[in-house]
Design a protein around this motif. Structure first.
Motif, short mmCIF file in Angstrom:
data_model
loop_
_atom_site.label_atom_id
_atom_site.label_comp_id
_atom_site.label_asym_id
_atom_site.label_seq_id
_atom_site.Cartn_x
_atom_site.Cartn_y
_atom_site.Cartn_z
N THR A 185 -6.47 -3.29 2.49
CA THR A 185 -7.42 -2.23 2.14
C THR A 185 -8.78 -2.49 2.79
OG1 THR A 185 -6.31 -2.12 0.00
CG2 THR A 185 -8.35 -0.92 0.20
N VAL A 220 -14.85 0.78 -0.16
CA VAL A 220 -14.35 -0.28 -1.00
C VAL A 220 -15.06 -1.61 -0.72
CG1 VAL A 220 -12.35 -1.17 0.26
CG2 VAL A 220 -12.23 -0.82 -2.19
N PHE A 263 -1.30 -3.31 -12.35
CA PHE A 263 -0.18 -3.81 -11.54
C PHE A 263 0.20 -5.22 -11.93
CE2 PHE A 263 -1.49 -0.16 -9.13
CZ PHE A 263 -0.30 0.36 -8.67
N MET A 318 -11.66 -7.16 -6.52
CA MET A 318 -10.75 -6.05 -6.28
C MET A 318 -9.34 -6.42 -6.72
SD MET A 318 -10.04 -4.01 -2.79
CE MET A 318 -8.49 -3.19 -2.60
N TRP A 365 0.84 -1.20 0.00
CA TRP A 365 0.00 0.00 0.00
C TRP A 365 0.87 1.25 0.00
CZ3 TRP A 365 -4.86 1.33 -1.01
CH2 TRP A 365 -5.23 2.64 -0.71
N LEU A 411 -9.20 -5.92 -10.36
CA LEU A 411 -9.11 -4.50 -10.74
C LEU A 411 -7.66 -4.02 -10.60
CD1 LEU A 411 -11.41 -1.58 -10.03
CD2 LEU A 411 -9.08 -1.40 -9.18
N ARG A 423 0.20 6.96 -2.81
CA ARG A 423 0.41 8.25 -3.47
C ARG A 423 -0.85 8.73 -4.19
NH1 ARG A 423 2.23 7.12 -9.03
NH2 ARG A 423 2.46 4.87 -9.13
N GLY A 460 -9.18 3.21 -15.83
CA GLY A 460 -9.06 4.65 -16.07
C GLY A 460 -7.65 5.14 -15.79
N ALA A 461 -7.53 6.10 -14.86
CA ALA A 461 -6.22 6.68 -14.55
C ALA A 461 -5.40 5.80 -13.62
CB ALA A 461 -6.42 8.06 -13.91
C1 HEC Z 1 -1.74 6.67 -10.36
C2 HEC Z 1 -2.73 6.71 -9.29
C3 HEC Z 1 -3.21 5.40 -8.71
C4 HEC Z 1 -2.46 4.39 -8.14
C5 HEC Z 1 -0.94 4.30 -8.00
C6 HEC Z 1 -3.41 3.41 -7.64
N1 HEC Z 1 -4.69 3.82 -7.93
FE1 HEC Z 1 -6.39 2.81 -7.47
N2 HEC Z 1 -7.49 4.15 -8.53
C7 HEC Z 1 -6.99 5.30 -9.13
C8 HEC Z 1 -8.07 5.96 -9.86
C9 HEC Z 1 -7.94 7.27 -10.64
C10 HEC Z 1 -9.23 5.15 -9.70
C11 HEC Z 1 -10.64 5.37 -10.31
C12 HEC Z 1 -10.68 4.62 -11.61
C13 HEC Z 1 -12.01 4.80 -12.35
O1 HEC Z 1 -13.06 4.45 -11.78
O2 HEC Z 1 -11.96 5.27 -13.49
C14 HEC Z 1 -8.82 4.03 -8.84
C15 HEC Z 1 -9.69 3.02 -8.41
C16 HEC Z 1 -9.35 2.06 -7.47
C17 HEC Z 1 -10.28 1.13 -6.90
C18 HEC Z 1 -11.76 1.06 -7.20
C19 HEC Z 1 -12.55 1.92 -6.29
C20 HEC Z 1 -14.05 1.74 -6.49
O3 HEC Z 1 -14.78 1.91 -5.52
O4 HEC Z 1 -14.46 1.43 -7.61
C21 HEC Z 1 -9.58 0.35 -6.02
C22 HEC Z 1 -10.10 -0.76 -5.14
C23 HEC Z 1 -8.20 0.80 -6.08
N3 HEC Z 1 -8.11 1.84 -6.98
C24 HEC Z 1 -7.17 0.25 -5.34
C25 HEC Z 1 -5.83 0.53 -5.55
C26 HEC Z 1 -4.75 -0.23 -4.96
C27 HEC Z 1 -4.91 -1.37 -3.98
C28 HEC Z 1 -3.59 0.32 -5.44
C29 HEC Z 1 -2.18 -0.14 -5.18
C30 HEC Z 1 -1.86 -1.51 -5.56
C31 HEC Z 1 -3.96 1.43 -6.31
N4 HEC Z 1 -5.33 1.52 -6.35
C32 HEC Z 1 -3.06 2.26 -6.97
C33 HEC Z 1 -5.69 5.76 -9.05
C34 HEC Z 1 -4.61 5.02 -8.58
#
Ligand code: HEC
Length: 114
Positions: free
Chosen positions: A109, A69, A93, A79, A44, A82, A50, A88-89
């Protein structure tokens, strides 16, 4: 006055340094943290905090804490998927985190940041 300012700046930097840590894993009944959750915490802080914030409160990525979540993902495997696929952005991984690391960060998480 100058010196006072420097102390203020140093203090702010130190404080920011401490507060950048991800939320600690609670201790179990045996007085030790669950080792898988400890791995999840490391993943995490290195890969997720970040964008989603140290406490999952959100940043450039959406808030995951406060039950958000667990509401979105009744099945933890979704999850994990995902995280591997990205969305999206959010980057994919896949190939960056092992299966164990993905499982650990999903648990962290849901169970610690929740
Ligand atoms: C560069 C920025 C970035 C990083 C690094 C990142 N995320 Fe995300 N995450 C996002 C964005 C932006 C979304 C929304 C995506 C969308 O719905 O279009 C998202 C969505 C999610 C969601 C879905 C939330 C929902 O309710 O639908 C989860 C769960 C999640 N991220 C977990 C993680 C985890 C765990 C990690 C690390 C392994 C991580 N993210 C790393 C930017 C990031």
């Amino acid at each position: 006055m100058r010196r006072f300012l420097w102390i203020l700046i140093a203090g702010t930097v130190l404080f920011a340094g401490c507060s950048s840590d991800a939320v600690d894993v609670p201790l179990g009944p045996d007085g030790k943290p669950d080792p898988e959750l400890v791995v999840g915490r490391d993943v995490w802080s290195q890969s997720c905090a970040r964008c989603h914030g140290n406490d999952g409160g959100g940043g450039s990525g959406p808030r995951l804490s406060d039950g958000r979540v667990s509401e979105s993902f009744s099945d933890p495997a979704d999850m994990g998927q995902l995280i591997l696929d990205g969305k999206g952005a959010m980057p994919s991984f896949s190939g960056k985190l092992s299966d164990n690391e993905v499982a650990a960060v999903v648990r962290y998480t849901l169970e610690v940041l929740g």
